[in-house]
Design an enzyme around this catalytic site. Sequence first.
Site: not given
Length: 627
Positions: A283, A531, A582
């Site tokens: 991320s 996602d 995610h």
Amino acid sequence: MASTLRRRVFGNGNDTPTEPSPAQTPRNQSPVRPGEKVKVVHKRKETRKRKTTGIFFLGSLFGIIAAGFFAKSNDLIGFEFPELGDLSMDNLFEILPAGFVKDMRELVNGERDFLESYDAFSVGLKVRSEGLSSHHPMVLIPGVISTGLESWGTSNESLPYFRKRLWGSWSMMRALVMDKENWKRHIMLDHTTGLDPPGIKLRAAQGFDATDFFITGYWIWNKIIENLASLGYDPTNSFTAAYDWRLAYPNLEMRDQYFSRLKAHIEMAVKLDNKKVVLTSHSMGSQVVFYFFHWVASEQGGRGGDDWVERHVDSWINVSGCMLGAVKDVAAILSGEMRDTAQLNAFAVYGLEKFLSKEERAEIFRAMPGMSSMLPMGGNAIWGDLDGAPDDQPGQAVSFGSFLNFRTNQNWTIPKTNFTVDDAMQYLYDTTDDWYRDLVKRSYSQGVAHTMKEVTANELDPRKWINPLETRLPLAPSLKVYCFYGVGKPTERAYYYRSPELGALTNLNMTIDTALIQGDVDHGVVMGEGDGTVNLMSTGYMCNKGWNMKRYNPAGAKVTVVEMPHEPERFNPRGGPNTADHVDILGRSNLNELILRIAAGRGGEIQDYVVSSIREYAERAKIYEEE
């Protein structure tokens, strides 16, 4: 399943993909085959609610309270968690809506059953049984808000929390509910300096404990750490480079010397093991790595020279990297909202607003300038304009390029035209306080460099270092970049806004139009591809197109892309071994297997696996190879 995944990703020794074995269990079966496209359905599914995503953007107290259920009721109170003091779960539930509590009990009961039955080390043990073992030193760089923050202040207001985590622990929960204003003073950075407020000292927790669990029972990096251990990793050859995600990137170095420490650790690992390291980021952590690549080479930073990455880094594993930001960051900073809050029912909204109102959430987000690094990059060239967007779908009523939309004839005080991403960014800067605008603009840049000359010049401008559309990959021809990200989970892409309710006591100029439920619009939110948190254009554009351009990858570093379709188990609250959410993707079986193979020096066996339409979208973006 493992053999099927290897055939999909590693190949069979020739250029022809191997068909999956017909003898598959239901879990192994996948509706997606190589070459097929994942179609995102933009309608609300009548499936079991999953609200845990909210805790990863502070956007929903719903998610924070959810974590409390992972322990066994009041067993947490007292001996195991004395920091909760006189706060009991029963007392807490008395002030929450009954429906809110019921949903969370159902979710957590399922999660507890899953944790008790899951063979945590299975992927690592399987890979080790093939004769693989630890090879490269591993450095893990976590994403936004997944690192715990603990208090080291000794002022009167900080002493009760000394060395307790005010982010990512039960101490956070107690402080948020029983001492909210003091908690806010600790968690928010100073408006003028972007550093600690006077008398406050919060620092990132260190070690594997900093990121393995967000709060008791809610794992983040734990499954990757367990599987690495099965391959032979331990604290002598692996390291978690935790950081204070609230800080703007320049201040990470100024206050904590984060990048200097990271550089020193990598150099020491290479010297001791005589092997280059593998960096694994998730991320926002992928933005941190990209910034570090520029910092470490620059005379304005680590002064390692242009060949430092070539000498020290074998591979960069980019997991769900928000390389071009996330559009939900705009809504979070503009009005303290996102899908997780917009789609709550009326009782849950009441409970959330009781603890943290929209205005308070926006205030907190703005006082965490590190999160503003994820504002969307590339402007209209990537995200589209009122005439269309690269990721628009056939027959779509309103283009994704119309990012912030406003209903007419509603007697609201709103802008007269819809906003593109560029318009929304300008509006954000025009309507927020000067301190916020100045802090963000001196730390980051969201533009596009269209020529090699511009890219080269931007190496001297630290504001550009987070943006892969304005700067290049390092001059490291042997560097291997792996992009692993999820696809097929609806992700917020555009919004409908309105003026606040009449009589509302707020300084916000507008809020999400949650009453609008029509066609593709669900409570004022329009869904696209991604996602569940980061849009496909952000996770996939640079990996599939941008880094194939000479100006963005002049050394020709090899980039391998593996997309992971979202195939969650219906009754598993975290999605199970085939999720591509995610955050939950960090527990996905084949992601863990790919990471282990790269760590073991076998990354060269991994082949591209792209099932979405990202390459078509990338070709439609208004960014072109220089003639």
